[in-house]
Enzyme design. Structure first.
Site, PDB file in Angstrom:
ATOM      1  N   THR A 378      34.032   6.589 -69.938  1.00 33.23           N
ATOM      2  CA  THR A 378      33.149   7.748 -69.816  1.00 33.23           C
ATOM      3  C   THR A 378      33.052   8.209 -71.248  1.00 33.23           C
ATOM      4  O   THR A 378      33.699   7.635 -72.115  1.00 33.23           O
ATOM      5  CB  THR A 378      33.831   8.794 -68.882  1.00 33.23           C
ATOM      6  OG1 THR A 378      33.775   8.334 -67.542  1.00 33.23           O
ATOM      7  CG2 THR A 378      33.210  10.173 -68.935  1.00 33.23           C
ATOM      8  N   SER A 450      36.173  13.920 -62.155  1.00 32.98           N
ATOM      9  CA  SER A 450      37.273  14.541 -62.909  1.00 32.98           C
ATOM     10  C   SER A 450      36.789  15.044 -64.266  1.00 32.98           C
ATOM     11  O   SER A 450      37.599  15.527 -65.069  1.00 32.98           O
ATOM     12  CB  SER A 450      38.390  13.517 -63.146  1.00 32.98           C
ATOM     13  OG  SER A 450      38.912  13.078 -61.924  1.00 32.98           O
TER      14      SER A 450
HETATM   15  N1  GLY Z   1      33.461   8.664 -63.093  1.00 35.41           N
HETATM   16  C1  GLY Z   1      34.572   9.385 -63.539  1.00 35.41           C
HETATM   17  C2  GLY Z   1      34.537  10.807 -63.120  1.00 35.41           C
HETATM   18  O1  GLY Z   1      33.478  11.332 -62.862  1.00 35.41           O
HETATM   19  O2  GLY Z   1      35.558  11.423 -63.037  1.00 35.41           O
END
Ligand code: GLY
Length: 568
Positions: A378, A450
């Site tokens: 991310t 998260s």
């Molecule tokens: N895809 C990771 C999150 O949104 O926590």
């Protein structure tokens, strides 16, 4: 191009240094960057430079954020995106704050059991690989809404640097060449050998990437706004890819997608006011629970990464992640008990059984047994401008390169965000996170996240902008980053570099960064009964701190190519 070439040389030098010094616990590899008139910290030097140039050209922090989001979609395709989603938390110079939810949504044709076989067992990888794992993307709508509400420069000017990078090309960093090579088999499986990023594992450091199809897509967005993405040739390219592989997203999903302005989660930790992301992210609630629980202990007395501090953080995290699994989901679809979860009496009772010298077993809190399967990616960026407008954005395709499906005619990867739903209550997703009804699949619902873009105020003034990638570890990385500054007196660079740990209730183990802990502390934690598991990295933070004299201090994580650029 000269400037770009110079930056790449610096970057290659920095990444070589960083891999050699992995054992050095990431500490002191870089100095914090300081400047008075603006600070940008992102995962990629070219994206940071795009943001800093927008600030130099008179744009505000929100303009820079839009430019960076599109630039990362070009130079950092493993997480930067136009076909993913994310969250923004902002604070304007006048103290007004807010948050924007541009998280992906479940398609209209999604069903509760869509990842289960006839025996109601989860079909491996169906929610995390290929087009069925793709949620309806939100990033383009999000950036257009962000610009409409908070931007000051013309949108065309903000997206142009990304177009130029895609059209003229940019050089691969060592880290990104390696990451592309690591995923070659997946690219081949999800696509075929002709897609741009399949190169039989031969991507080289410094190799030039040119993405004319992506440049064309970005031009359509520049000229037509959201229609340039959600309709016309870009939509057709995505739908072509999706439908030829039995995907379920339709034009109706694209037409219906809208990002949402939400009231942030807000609460106090000592004299700091925390402003963070509300549901569908679990980040803000979980972070505040952790910080409020931390008020019950004297972390500064125990010291950074001491036996006591790691044990206590672990015990707090164990309880907070159990709450996350049970109570959190998209509040547009499920009544998330936000007030109860942040209530002082509830929290002091919740943490009242934590003992300084005794580990709790997660099974005594709630039963379960799961594994963490895949590493994740991310990306987060933090920006403060000369007027102290501030914004933190965390954005993602979910896994590295998302679903691994590359829309060749339009030049980008599709997300695999559907895996953040609970495919079946109690069964873990790729991060080993379990969920319940609160996070079950419903058409148009957003999957629990998260991601924790967070802003801190001290005595009513801007103090910090912080966030991280890392799936389940995002919340604990942000939490430790705050403790590092507030309790242990680190500067912004030391705080992001410092070695981190993570516990998420299930599985019942502490992740720690290899070479990152004192061996005595490691042994003592094991003697207490904590199961310890090494990781190469936990979190990858990009953050900005405002010093008492108003100087902005940027910290960019040495775990990647992350770069802070100040405006002087
Ligand atoms: N895809 C990771 C999150 O949104 O926590």
């Amino acid at each position: 191009m000269k400037k770009v070439g110079f930056l790449i040389l610096i970057l290659i030098a920095v990444s070589c240094t960083s891999s050699k010094k992995e054992q050095a616990n990431h500490i002191n590899v870089k100095q914090a960057v300081e400047a008075k008139k603006g600070m940008v910290a992102t995962a990629h030097p070219l994206a940071s430079e795009v943001g800093a140039q927008i600030l130099r050209d008179g744009g505000n922090a929100f303009d820079a954020a839009v430019g960076i989001q599109f630039a990362l979609a070009v130079v950092y395709p493993r997480a930067g995106n136009i076909a993913g989603g994310g969250f923004a938390v902002y604070r304007k110079t006048n103290g007004e704050s807010g948050s924007l939810d541009f998280r992906e949504k479940a398609p209209l044709a999604a069903t509760y059991n869509m990842y289960l076989d006839e025996n109601q067992n989860v079909i491996p990888k169906l929610s995390s690989f290929g087009v069925l794992s793709t949620g309806v993307p939100g990033s383009v709508d999000g950036m257009i809404e962000l610009h409409k509400k908070l931007g000051s420069l013309p949108f065309e000017k903000l997206i142009q640097p990304a177009i130029d990078l895609a059209e003229n090309g940019f050089a691969l960093t060592e880290n990104e060449a390696k990451k592309l090579n690591d995923y070659q088999k997946d690219f081949l499986k999800a696509n075929d050998s002709s897609t741009y990023f399949f190169n039989d594992g031969k991507w080289q450091t410094g190799e030039k990437i040119i993405l004319p199809e992506l440049a064309q897509t970005l031009k359509l967005i520049r000229d037509q706004g959201r229609n340039g993405f959600y309709t016309g040739e870009t939509a057709q390219a995505m739908l072509g890819e999706i439908h030829s592989n039995n995907g379920i997203i339709t034009q109706a999903d694209f037409d219906a997608y809208q990002s949402v302005w939400r009231k942030p989660i807000e609460g106090k930790y000592k004299q700091y006011n925390i402003i963070s992301m509300p549901p569908p992210s679990s980040g803000g609630i979980a972070l505040l629970q952790l910080l409020k629980g931390s008020e019950q202990f004297e972390f500064s007395k125990f010291g950074h990464n001491s036996l006591e501090s790691i044990h206590l953080m672990t015990e707090l995290e164990r309880r907070v992640y159990a709450d996350r699994a049970t109570y959190l989901g998209d509040s547009d679809f499920y009544d998330v008990p936000v007030d109860m979860l942040l209530d002082s009496a509830y929290l002091s009772n919740r943490f009242s059984d934590i003992l300084l010298d005794k580990k709790t077993d997660s099974k005594d809190i709630k039963e379960g047994n799961v594994d963490i399967i895949e590493s994740i990616e991310t990306t987060h960026f933090s920006i403060v401008d000369k007027n102290q407008n501030a914004i933190g954005i965390t954005t993602t395709l979910n896994g590295n390169f998302g679903s691994k499906v590359f829309v060749e005619n339009a030049g980008f990867f599709l997300n695999n965000e559907m895996d953040d739903f609970s495919a079946k209550p109690g069964i873990p997703n790729q991060f080993g996170l379990v969920g319940a009804e609160a996070n079950a699949i419903v058409p148009e619902k957003r999957m629990l996240s998260s991601m924790t873009p967070t802003i801190l105020e001290k005595d009513g003034n801007l103090f910090m902008v912080v966030g991280s990638p890392g799936g389940a570890t995002i919340i604990t990385a942000v939490y430790q980053n705050i403790l590092n500054v507030v309790e242990y007196g680190m500067d912004m660079q030391q705080a992001v570099n410092a070695s981190k740990t993570h516990h998420q209730w299930l599985p019942d183990l502490i992740l720690y960064e290899k070479y990152g802990l004192d061996s005595l502390v490691l042994n003592q934690l094991q003697e207490m009964g904590h199961k310890m598991e090494p990781r190469s990295a936990i979190g990858k933070m990009d953050a900005v701190l405002v010093l008492p004299n108003g100087t902005l201090q940027g910290g960019a994580d040495t775990r990647g190519d992350d770069t802070a650029v100040g405006v002087h």
